[in-house]
Scaffold this motif. Sequence first.
Motif, PDB file in Angstrom:
ATOM      1  N   SER A  47      75.526 -46.112 -70.064  1.00 20.75           N
ATOM      2  CA  SER A  47      75.502 -46.691 -68.729  1.00 20.75           C
ATOM      3  C   SER A  47      76.889 -46.602 -68.122  1.00 20.75           C
ATOM      4  O   SER A  47      77.894 -46.753 -68.811  1.00 20.75           O
ATOM      5  N   LYS A  48      76.942 -46.351 -66.828  1.00 22.11           N
ATOM      6  CA  LYS A  48      78.229 -46.327 -66.126  1.00 22.11           C
ATOM      7  C   LYS A  48      78.781 -47.731 -65.956  1.00 22.11           C
ATOM      8  O   LYS A  48      79.977 -47.923 -65.825  1.00 22.11           O
ATOM      9  N   ASN A  49      77.904 -48.713 -65.971  1.00 21.69           N
ATOM     10  CA  ASN A  49      78.316 -50.106 -65.815  1.00 21.69           C
ATOM     11  C   ASN A  49      78.790 -50.662 -67.146  1.00 21.69           C
ATOM     12  O   ASN A  49      78.078 -50.573 -68.153  1.00 21.69           O
ATOM     13  N   LYS A  50      79.975 -51.230 -67.176  1.00 17.33           N
ATOM     14  CA  LYS A  50      80.532 -51.786 -68.399  1.00 17.33           C
ATOM     15  C   LYS A  50      79.712 -52.995 -68.839  1.00 17.33           C
ATOM     16  O   LYS A  50      79.355 -53.848 -68.024  1.00 17.33           O
TER      17      LYS A  50
ATOM     18  N   LYS B 222      71.654 -49.761 -72.914  1.00 19.40           N
ATOM     19  CA  LYS B 222      70.338 -49.206 -72.596  1.00 19.40           C
ATOM     20  C   LYS B 222      69.808 -48.411 -73.777  1.00 19.40           C
ATOM     21  O   LYS B 222      70.563 -47.944 -74.623  1.00 19.40           O
TER      22      LYS B 222
ATOM     23  N   VAL C 180      76.662 -52.937 -70.066  1.00 18.42           N
ATOM     24  CA  VAL C 180      75.222 -52.711 -69.974  1.00 18.42           C
ATOM     25  C   VAL C 180      74.804 -51.799 -71.125  1.00 18.42           C
ATOM     26  O   VAL C 180      75.377 -50.731 -71.321  1.00 18.42           O
TER      27      VAL C 180
END
Length: 158
Positions: A67-70, A74, A72
């Motif tokens: 994920s590009k969001n720190k 998946k 997160v």
Amino acid sequence: MSTEAVGFGKLFSLLDEVKELPEKVQKKVLKGAAMDAARKVRKIARKNAPERSGILKAHIVAVPSRSKNKGVIKSAVIIRRSKKISKSFQDKLKAGKKIRTNKAQTKTDGYYAYFVEHGTKHQEAKNFLQNALSAVEPKMHEIAEEHIDEFLRKNGWR
């Protein structure tokens, strides 16, 4: 006004325990929980997938996803592409033998999974992936609870 998630109390308390662990261990625990849920979806999807040659079932896999969001974490269930062919098939090709096969036997990936899942104008949709996700989705918090609880007990943090 406060909102409360019913049935998630145990999961929230386990997550509070996980927050006290070192960061690397936190990631390991949470990735494992996400992968457990993905493996359950994969198992049901393989069971529900139509079987003509078995190629589609064999290529349904659960994988961790970035994920590009720190922060997160998946996981995903995908149809893996593969260009591998068997050793005996390679030997027959090298020997120049004529091989009687149909397209389904020579294609070694599940490229047609989209058409099976969503259908075409000639074929009705089977929805084996969506049905698998729908079956597991209500139980995902329980799967995560089991994994986290087992991990904490196994490694002596409980």
